[in-house]
Structures are given as structure tokens and as C-alpha cells.
Design a protein around this motif. Structure first.
Motif, short mmCIF file in Angstrom:
data_model
loop_
_atom_site.label_atom_id
_atom_site.label_comp_id
_atom_site.label_asym_id
_atom_site.label_seq_id
_atom_site.Cartn_x
_atom_site.Cartn_y
_atom_site.Cartn_z
N MET A 1 54.29 42.43 37.40
CA MET A 1 54.47 41.51 38.51
C MET A 1 55.43 42.09 39.57
O MET A 1 56.44 42.68 39.24
CB MET A 1 55.07 40.18 38.03
CG MET A 1 54.14 39.40 37.12
SD MET A 1 52.77 38.70 38.05
CE MET A 1 51.65 38.30 36.73
N SER A 2 55.10 41.87 40.79
CA SER A 2 55.92 42.42 41.87
C SER A 2 56.94 41.38 42.32
O SER A 2 56.58 40.31 42.80
CB SER A 2 55.00 42.79 43.03
OG SER A 2 55.74 42.94 44.19
N GLU A 5 57.26 40.24 46.45
CA GLU A 5 56.20 39.57 47.21
C GLU A 5 56.71 38.21 47.66
O GLU A 5 56.68 37.24 46.90
CB GLU A 5 54.97 39.43 46.33
CG GLU A 5 53.74 38.90 47.03
CD GLU A 5 53.23 39.88 48.06
OE1 GLU A 5 52.83 40.98 47.68
OE2 GLU A 5 53.22 39.52 49.24
N ALA A 7 55.53 36.05 49.79
CA ALA A 7 54.56 34.98 49.99
C ALA A 7 54.49 34.09 48.75
O ALA A 7 54.25 32.88 48.83
CB ALA A 7 53.19 35.55 50.30
N LYS A 159 43.53 57.06 36.80
CA LYS A 159 43.81 55.97 37.73
C LYS A 159 44.50 56.54 38.96
O LYS A 159 44.42 57.73 39.22
CB LYS A 159 44.69 54.90 37.05
CG LYS A 159 43.99 54.26 35.85
CD LYS A 159 44.73 53.05 35.36
CE LYS A 159 44.36 51.82 36.17
NZ LYS A 159 44.98 50.61 35.61
N GLU A 160 45.16 55.66 39.73
CA GLU A 160 45.81 56.17 40.94
C GLU A 160 47.01 57.04 40.59
O GLU A 160 47.64 56.86 39.54
CB GLU A 160 46.24 55.01 41.85
CG GLU A 160 47.47 54.22 41.39
CD GLU A 160 47.08 52.92 40.71
OE1 GLU A 160 46.15 52.95 39.86
OE2 GLU A 160 47.70 51.88 40.99
N ASN B 56 46.77 45.11 39.25
CA ASN B 56 48.06 45.81 39.30
C ASN B 56 49.24 44.86 39.37
O ASN B 56 50.34 45.22 38.96
CB ASN B 56 48.11 46.75 40.52
CG ASN B 56 47.47 48.10 40.23
OD1 ASN B 56 46.91 48.30 39.14
ND2 ASN B 56 47.51 48.99 41.18
N VAL B 57 49.04 43.68 39.95
CA VAL B 57 50.18 42.77 40.10
C VAL B 57 49.99 41.44 39.36
O VAL B 57 50.94 40.72 39.15
CB VAL B 57 50.52 42.49 41.58
CG1 VAL B 57 51.09 43.73 42.24
CG2 VAL B 57 49.30 42.00 42.34
N GLU B 58 48.77 41.11 39.01
CA GLU B 58 48.56 39.93 38.17
C GLU B 58 47.17 40.02 37.54
O GLU B 58 46.35 40.85 37.93
CB GLU B 58 48.71 38.63 38.98
CG GLU B 58 47.70 38.46 40.10
CD GLU B 58 47.88 37.15 40.85
OE1 GLU B 58 47.89 36.09 40.19
OE2 GLU B 58 48.01 37.18 42.09
N GLU B 59 46.93 39.18 36.57
CA GLU B 59 45.68 39.24 35.84
C GLU B 59 44.50 39.06 36.80
O GLU B 59 44.53 38.21 37.68
CB GLU B 59 45.64 38.13 34.78
CG GLU B 59 44.43 38.22 33.88
CD GLU B 59 44.29 37.01 32.96
OE1 GLU B 59 45.13 36.09 33.02
OE2 GLU B 59 43.31 37.00 32.19
N ASP B 112 49.76 48.44 45.61
CA ASP B 112 50.14 47.03 45.73
C ASP B 112 48.92 46.19 46.13
O ASP B 112 47.96 46.71 46.70
CB ASP B 112 51.26 46.87 46.77
CG ASP B 112 52.00 45.54 46.63
OD1 ASP B 112 51.77 44.82 45.63
OD2 ASP B 112 52.80 45.21 47.53
N ARG B 114 47.61 42.08 47.60
CA ARG B 114 48.05 40.81 48.15
C ARG B 114 46.88 39.83 48.23
O ARG B 114 45.74 40.18 47.99
CB ARG B 114 48.69 41.01 49.52
CG ARG B 114 47.75 41.52 50.61
CD ARG B 114 48.53 41.60 51.92
NE ARG B 114 47.87 42.39 52.94
CZ ARG B 114 48.53 42.96 53.96
NH1 ARG B 114 49.81 42.84 54.07
NH2 ARG B 114 47.87 43.65 54.87
N ARG B 115 47.23 38.60 48.57
CA ARG B 115 46.22 37.53 48.63
C ARG B 115 45.32 37.68 49.84
O ARG B 115 45.73 38.21 50.86
CB ARG B 115 46.91 36.18 48.72
CG ARG B 115 47.74 35.83 47.53
CD ARG B 115 48.56 34.61 47.91
NE ARG B 115 49.22 34.04 46.76
CZ ARG B 115 49.93 32.93 46.81
NH1 ARG B 115 50.05 32.28 47.96
NH2 ARG B 115 50.51 32.46 45.73
N ARG B 129 46.08 37.88 43.89
CA ARG B 129 46.44 39.06 44.68
C ARG B 129 45.50 40.21 44.31
O ARG B 129 45.67 40.84 43.27
CB ARG B 129 47.91 39.39 44.47
CG ARG B 129 48.78 38.44 45.28
CD ARG B 129 50.23 38.78 45.18
NE ARG B 129 50.80 38.20 43.97
CZ ARG B 129 51.99 38.55 43.49
NH1 ARG B 129 52.69 39.47 44.09
NH2 ARG B 129 52.43 37.97 42.42
N GLY B 268 47.47 35.56 54.34
CA GLY B 268 47.72 36.06 52.98
C GLY B 268 49.21 36.22 52.71
O GLY B 268 49.68 36.04 51.60
#
Lengths: 265, 599
Positions: A1-2, A5, A7, A159-160, B56-59, B112, B114-115, B129, B268
Motif C-alpha cells: 500500500m502506498s 496517496e 486522494a 516484472k518491471e 501494485n498498490v491494492e488488490e 504507481d 491511481r484511481r 487504483r 482520480g
């Protein structure tokens, strides 16, 4: 989790707010008369280039590109210039406006002195083809010579590749280049020496030299260490002033110079 | 006239064309023809991102992405194609990263995300995201990265070559059930060299159409001046159908009065829309995901606010995009370009003032029909061997009746790659088709007409009138009456078009001549869009008929297929329009049965 963020973490904005009464500008858009003084050239009909004036009524929100379109669409269909996106991202319409390199689609008429004719000429240092259109091939040739693509000699990950946000930030400024040639064609060295790589090619070399994922920085520095390379730069800052993307071009060139010196130590 | 011979010809050097070129160029003798320079294409204007379920940041997973795409397209999406796109999205993003694309990164150094509007967790439960991005210039970075890799692989470009005709031949053939039919085959293309005015014929085993959209049929548009639907136009004129042309996306947040795009990434990142009462009106229209509802819903909601008198500004004709509750540092980091657009063009400071916005014509969901292998179809299921299409010019159909944000950058990468691989592979075994006699004849006739016509009508005036009527009558709200008005107007424009005068009589860089040719495509495509809109007596996705406000799956859950057909007369046509025959094609449904679309 970032965690950065915002937002996600910021509180929900209010469902309703009081808007100030003036919002949205208000009032009519002002109009004014403007004269474009355009450098005309068409070798099909004459080997001489000439100035031609066009006068028209324009709005306060109009750009130089709108004025050029008004000429082409209503007065003289033969007036020739390149354009596409019309909002400063495609790089087609770099031209010399009142003696300064700019994108016609990003230059608002109201920001120029409209009491005098606005001069519009092709960018300098590249062969003029017709009116405001120049041959871009020498410009792209220099760009291609600095190997403008990622070269990575390691094993290809499945992957990246990882890159920290700081490493990514290191070359952010030079990724903004749209290859419009405003910088290169504003450079006095480029005007007098067509062999000089020019600022845009160096900016694009910088974009890879300082990318942590790239392994060919030395090769690019070697290319730019050439007599027509980065040392021709006289730090006049014309390029930085000309860049419609706000890239710190002169600084990027200085960083490349430093990298060459650091490598030689 | 010069004749060139290549295994693969790619028409267009935007994202789809260059992604195809990177594949085809390494496996077959390939050339790219573009009417601009390679990095000038409108892919570069795309801002927000490219969705892929990297998690990468959530399921997240590709099946959720498929569902969102199908639902976002209001169930007119071909579900097999959406599944291909969502699955291959992950590799498409990784491919770009390996090519050097500078994505924004997470603290762990991963790409990264985002939404973005309409992209949700677990079938609509909450925004997810999913959008991979490079600040708010993702399209710019994709275009630059693809061009860089074309340079790396020595891809051959013909810059400022306008392709004005597809060279097709027809052969007698028999279907499996014994019925005879005419099989189309592709022999090459005819192009016009802007620098010299000369025609060049390119003979090729494979041709990939990657010419982008046709937004210039509208006045208020985010599209470039050069997006005049040339690829759709030349295909249509050669008897290839156009699919789902009634569906055009109006992006909610164009700068008011200008149409310049402000990315959905703004919403977003937390920006919201407000009306003249300061109200966050999307809470009423889409209670769950509010400002992040799909574009068609947000655009209609905005237009409705204006219509009901809650618009802002002196003419009450726009609403406001409010970023003022966001941290300036956050805005600078994530949305630098679009905030600069607001400052440059409207003189508005987004840190402290909301930005005037209104829907802007943005994206053609329809186009040249293809299957999931990007092969172009000459009818519902017969491919034209060797002819491919990818990106906005094509209709595969992954966007159905409304495209989700980010899915276009994804579309060009996934299907551009597929087209490049397929075209090169086909060329390795196929033979050249003989060029027709006088291959340039149709193009010469077209240009001669435009050059010599001398009726005094101005191209720009006709184009402006076309764009005005399309904005007034074919935008987010449509009725039979408004559509009929457009059709009547177009009949008048066609008559005026036959009497145009082009002022520039030269051969070199004659853009005056090309603008006249482009107007011909615009008129033709506007007519196809409008006839298809008249035919579709329902509301679905980007096509909203006030006289038929509900979706009608029983009668209209099918694609429209428009054919150029000179046998169709005004009397024989249900829409009373001569020259266009409308048919339908079934939608491919795999896992998702249509449901009511609520957010």
C-alpha cells in the motif's frame, strides 16, 4: 500500500460550498484588431521571401495560431504552417513570434503588444520549405544520433525494473521534451554551425544519462564530448527561455558537461 | 508517380501504429506512413494513464478490469475482446516499462497506480487504483517511448505522407454453405506526399490502419486539427463497413469554450465538480462513485445541470472543476500539465479557484470492424486477409457504447502489438496481390475535383457549419428531430462541397488542398454517425436519445454496421438517407449478462 496517496487519505470535500459571486470570470470577452506580419516564401513561385500583413478582429482568449487560422481560412488559403494538437503538446507549431521562439498555440494574442504588427517567421537555422514550414530532418537526425532509447545490459526481469521515486525524479524535467525545436533553433551556435547537436538532442541524451535504469550513459557522453557536441554550448540561455515546456535546458546541458568532466577525472 | 514495395505498410504513427511498427519492423520489411511527424500524433495528448491490474498498490485482477470495461461500455462491448485487453494489459505495461517509459513509482520502486473513472474493485464495490501513469502526460511518454524504440529498431518512416486510398481487389469466392460472395483483398495504399504534391503507391502484403479518430466533426473537441477520420473514410469508400459510429464519447472536463482536455486524473486525484450553487452534484447522479462515474454519465449530468439553469459564468453555460481542497504540492506532483492549461488558456489559478469546464468531443468508440486478431472484417464475419486495424480507427469492440478512461492507451498498446505481430506473420507466407490497373486513378480524380472545382465555397466555412450543427444536435442529448436537422444540414453541406474553391494552386506543402480532402471525410463520417444515431432508438452509453431514454436490450443490444451502398435510395432506406445501408452484428457475450448500469 502506498502511504503517500493523498486522494485516499484526504477528507471528503464538502457537498456544498458558498461560491464567490465573481466566479467564472464574467463579462464579455474583449475583442481587438490585430495585424500579423508574416514572412512569406514559396520557391515554387519566387525565390524571394517577403513580409505580408494581415489585419483581423480577434478575441482576448485567442492565440497566435487562431489568428493564423483566420488568415488561412478567410483571407489567404495558401498561407502554410504546421499545427496539430493546438494546446502545446504535439510540438508542430514552433515559430518565431516577435523575434522569440514560441508555440503559436500557446501564445495568447493579449500577452503580446497588439498595438504594433506581430511578426511571425519560421524558426531559424533549418532550411525553409514554404512560409512557416521548415525542413525538420536535420533536427531529428541530431536527436537520433544520441541514441534516444533505453539501453539496459542486465538480465531482463519478468516484472518491471525497480526505480525509486527519487531516481525517477532525477530526469523528470527532460522527459517533458516534445521535440518542437524551439530551443535548438533559438541557439546562436546552431545558427552558425549546422553540425552542432543542439539543445534538444542534449536534453534527450540527459533524459537517458540520468535514468538509473540505463547502462549506456558513457556511450552518450562520448558522443556529446565530440567537437560538435556539448562543448559548443555558450550558455546564452536562449534555449531555456524558448522552451514551451519550461524545461531547464541550459541546466541540463551543464549537468551533461559536468558528467563528462567527472568521468574524465 | 512512384511505386514502392513493402511487406507491411502501417498507416499512422500514433501509439497504435508505432507499437505495431516495433513488432512488424523486426520481422518483416515495414514502413510507416504518417500525415504528421511521428511524435506529433494525438496519443501525446492523453494524460491520465493506462489501466492494468498489476495490483501494485491494492488488490486487483484482470477479471474485475474486464467486468468494468463491459459495464462501462453499457454491455455493447464484445466480451472476448475486453478479456483479451484486460489480460494482456499487464504485459503491455511491463513492455513499456522495459522500453524505458518513466512511470511514476511507489515508495517500493514499483509502478504507481491511481484511481480512474469506472474502474472498480470487485465488480463495482469501490474505486480501485489501477491506472499506471507518468504524471499527467502518460500519452506523451508513451508516444515518446514508442518513437524512441522505433529509432532503436530502425523503423522506416515516410513523414507527411497522406494516405488517401486503400487498394482493394475483389475475387469471386464461395462460403462454406455454398453461397457465392465477393472476397476483398488488400494490395496496398495510395499516398500523397505533402512536400512535393506527388502520389506514391505502396504495394504491400499487409496493411495496418492506425489513423486515429475523427473528433473534428464536432466544434468543441479535445481532438487535434488533424483528426479528420481519414482511415475510416478511405475504408468506407472501399465498401468496408463502419461499426457503432453513433457512439462518440464526450469527455466531461474540457476547458470551457475551448475543449482542451483536463484529464480525468484530476478527479482520480480528488477533484470534484460543482454547479452554480456550489453543490457537488454528482452525489445526486452516481451516489456510490460520484465524480468517478464513467464519462458518459458525468458528461450528461453536467449538461443537465447547465440545462436546468445551474450553470456558471456569464452565460451559465459551464460547471466548475474544483481542486481547491487539494494540496498545491500534490497538484504539482500529479497534475502539472493540466493545471498549466487552466492558467495559460483561461487565466485561472487552480490552487485557489475552480476551473470552468464543459463536455468536449473526445473519442470515437466506433470504427473499422475487426476481430480480436485485429483483422478487418468486410461484413459480420468475413476477414479481409492482410488488412488490419488498431486503435481509435478500429472497433474491435472493447469500448462498446462508452469507453472507460485509460482504456484507449491500453487499446493502442494491446491491439497495436497484436496487429504488428499478425501483419508481419501474414506477410511471411502471403504473396503480393497484383495492383489494380491505374492504381492511383481514384485518388487523381479526387484531387482533380478538389483542385479544379471553382464555385467559390470556402472549405473552412462548410466545416464550421458542420461542426456547429453536430455540437448543437448530436452531442450528449439527441432526439429524432435534432438528428433529422443534422441530416438535412449535411445534405446542404454536400451540395456546397461540390462547389468549393481551393485558393492554393501550388504543389508544395499544399495544406489548403488537404484540408478540402479532409472535409470530404468529415462530411461522410458525420453522415454515417448521424444515420446510425437515428437508427438506434434507445439510449446506451454515449448515445442518449431523449425520445428513447431507456436501454432496449431486446431490440438494440447489437452493433450497427454501416455500408456505403449506391443501391440504397432515400425511398428504400428506413432512415430516408440514400447511399448508406445499415445492418447489425451480434454482441459477443461470454461471462456477463447485461444488468442495469448503476454507479
Amino acid at each position: 500500500m502506498s502511504p503517500i496517496e493523498t486522494a485516499e487519505t484526504a477528507p471528503e470535500p464538502a457537498s456544498k460550498i458558498e461560491l464567490p459571486a465573481h466566479l467564472g470570470g464574467g463579462g464579455d470577452i474583449p475583442t481587438f484588431d490585430v495585424t500579423l506580419r508574416v514572412r512569406r516564401y514559396d520557391p515554387e513561385f519566387s525565390s524571394e521571401s517577403t513580409w505580408e500583413d494581415f489585419t483581423m478582429t480577434m478575441y482576448g482568449t485567442d492565440r497566435v495560431l487562431d489568428a493564423l487560422h483566420k488568415v488561412k481560412w478567410e483571407q489567404d488559403g495558401s498561407l502554410s504552417f504546421r499545427r496539430s494538437c493546438a494546446h502545446g503538446v504535439c510540438g508542430s507549431d514552433a515559430m518565431r513570434i516577435n523575434g522569440r521562439n514560441r508555440l503559436a498555440c500557446k501564445t495568447l494574442l493579449k500577452d503580446l503588444d497588439t498595438t504594433k504588427p506581430i511578426t511571425v517567421e519560421p524558426i531559424k537555422g533549418l532550411p525553409v520549405e514554404k512560409d512557416l514550414i521548415v525542413d525538420m530532418e536535420p533536427f531529428f537526425q541530431s536527436y537520433r544520433e544520441i541514441m534516444p532509447f533505453l539501453i539496459n545490459r542486465g538480465h531482463e526481469p519478468s516484472k518491471e525494473r525497480l526505480q525509486s521515486a527519487e531516481e525517477r525524479e532525477r530526469f523528470d524535467d527532460t522527459t517533458k521534451c516534445i521535440l518542437c525545436a524551439a530551443c535548438t533553433s533559438s541557439c546562436p551556435v546552431f545558427w552558425t554551425d549546422g553540425q552542432y547537436f543542439g539543445p534538444a538532442a542534449i536534453v534527450n541524451a540527459h533524459r537517458f544519462i540520468f535514468d538509473s535504469r540505463d547502462d549506456a550513459g558513457d556511450m552518450r557522453l562520448e558522443i556529446l564530448n565530440d567537437k560538435e557536441g556539448v562543448w559548443r554550448c555558450r550558455t546564452t540561455f536562449n534555449c531555456t527561455e524558448a522552451c514551451p515546456r519550461g524545461i531547464q535546458v541550459t541546466q541540463a546541458i551543464a549537468e551533461v558537461k559536468q558528467a563528462i568532466l567527472a568521468r574524465q577525472v | 508517380m512512384q511505386v514502392h514495395k513493402y511487406d507491411v505498410i502501417i498507416v499512422g504513427a500514433g501509439g497504435a501504429g508505432m507499437r505495431a511498427a516495433i513488432e512488424a519492423g523486426q520481422n518483416a520489411r515495414t514502413a510507416v506512413l504518417t500525415k504528421l511527424y511521428p511524435t506529433r500524433s494525438h496519443t501525446g495528448a492523453a494524460q491520465g494513464g493506462m489501466c492494468a491490474a498489476l495490483a501494485n498498490v491494492e488488490e486487483d485482477n484482470w477479471e474485475w478490469h474486464t467486468f468494468d470495461t463491459v459495464k462501462g461500455g453499457d454491455y455493447l462491448v464484445d466480451q472476448d475482446a475486453a478479456e483479451v485487453m484486460a489480460k494482456e494489459a499487464i504485459d503491455a505495461v511491463i513492455d513499456l516499462e522495459k522500453m524505458g517509459l518513466p512511470f511514476n513509482r511507489t515508495p517500493e520502486g514499483r509502478i504507481d497506480q491511481r484511481r480512474f473513472g469506472g474502474h472498480t474493485r470487485d465488480h463495482g464495490k469501490a474505486p480501485v487504483r489501477r491506472s499506471c501513469y507518468a504524471a499527467d502526460r502518460t500519452g506523451h511518454m508513451i508516444l515518446q517511448t514508442l518513437y524512441q524504440n522505433c529509432v532503436k529498431h530502425n523503423v522506416e518512416f515516410y513523414n507527411e505522407y497522406y494516405v488517401l486510398d486503400l487498394l482493394t481487389v475483389e475475387e469471386d469466392a464461395t462460403r462454406a454453405d455454398g453461397t457465392p460472395y465477393k472476397q476483398k483483398r488488400i494490395a496496398g495504399v495510395v499516398s500523397y506526399d505533402l512536400a512535393t504534391g506527388e502520389l506514391h503507391v505502396f504495394q504491400a502484403k499487409s496493411v495496418i490502419l492506425a489513423t486515429g479518430g475523427a473528433g473534428k466533426v464536432f466544434k468543441t473537441t479535445s481532438n487535434a486539427h488533424t483528426l479528420t477520420g481519414d482511415g475510416m473514410g478511405i475504408a468506407f469508400r472501399r465498401g468496408i463497413p463502419l461499426e457503432d459510429m453513433e457512439f462518440f464519447q464526450f469527455h466531461p472536463t474540457g476547458l470551457a469554450g475551448l475543449g482542451i482536455l483536463l484529464s480525468e486524473a484530476a478527479r482520480g486525484e480528488g477533484a470534484i465538480l460543482r454547479n452554480s450553487d456550489g453543490e457537488r452534484f454528482m452525489e445526486r447522479y452516481a451516489p456510490t462513485i460520484k465524480d468517478l462515474a464513467p464519462r458518459d454519465i458525468v458528461a450528461r449530468s453536467m449538461a443537465n445541470e447547465v440545462r436546468e439553469g445551474r450553470g456558471c459564468g456569464p452565460n451559465k453555460d459551464y460547471v466548475l472543476l474544483d481542486l481547491t481542497h487539494l494540496e498545491p504540492a500534490h497538484i504539482d506532483a500529479k497534475l502539472p500539465d493540466i493545471t498549466e492549461f487552466a492558467r495559460t488558456y483561461l487565466g485561472v489559478e487552480p490552487y485557489t479557484e475552480p476551473v470552468p469546464v464543459f463536455p468536449t468531443a473526445h473519442y470515437a468508440m466506433g470504427g473499422v470492424p475487426t476481430n480480436i486478431a485485429t483483422e478487418v472484417l468486410q461484413d459480420n464475419d468475413t476477414i479481409i486477409p492482410g488488412l488490419y486495424a488498431a486503435g481509435e480507427v478500429a472497433c474491435v469492440s472493447v469500448h462498446g457504447s462508452n469507453r472507460l478512461g485509460t482504456n484507449s492507451l491500453l487499446d493502442i498498446n494491446v491491439f497495436g502489438k497484436r496487429a504488428g505481430v499478425a501483419a508481419a506473420s501474414y506477410a511471411q507466407t502471403a504473396e503480393f496481390i497484383d495492383l489494380p490497373e491505374n492504381p492511383e486513378a481514384a485518388t487523381v480524380a479526387l484531387l482533380d475535383h478538389v483542385r479544379t472545382s471553382d464555385g467559390g465555397e470556402k472549405v473552412a466555412a462548410i466545416r464550421k457549419d458542420l461542426q456547429d450543427t453536430m455540437d448543437a444536435n448530436m452531442q450528449v442529448f439527441r432526439t429524432a428531430e435534432s438528428i433529422d436537422k443534422v441530416l438535412a444540414d449535411i445534405a446542404g453541406f454536400e451540395e456546397r462541397y461540390s462547389r468549393i474553391t481551393v485558393q492554393d494552386k501550388g504543389k508544395r506543402f499544399n495544406l489548403d488542398l488537404l484540408e478540402a480532402v479532409e472535409l470530404g471525410f468529415l462530411l461522410e463520417l458525420a453522415k454515417v454517425m448521424t444515420v446510425a444515431a437515428l437508427h438506434r432508438q434507445e439510449s446506451r452509453g454515449g448515445h442518449y436519445r431523449e425520445d428513447f431514454p431507456d436501454r432496449d436490450d431486446e431490440n438494440f443490444m447489437k452493433h450497427s454496421m454501416a455500408y456505403l451502398d449506391t443501391n440504397v435510395t432515400a425511398e428504400s432506406s428506413a432512415e430516408h438517407i440514400a447511399g448508406i445501408r445499415l445492418e447489425t452484428k451480434p454482441v459477443v457475450v461470454t461471462r456477463y449478462q447485461p444488468m442495469v448500469r448503476k454507479y
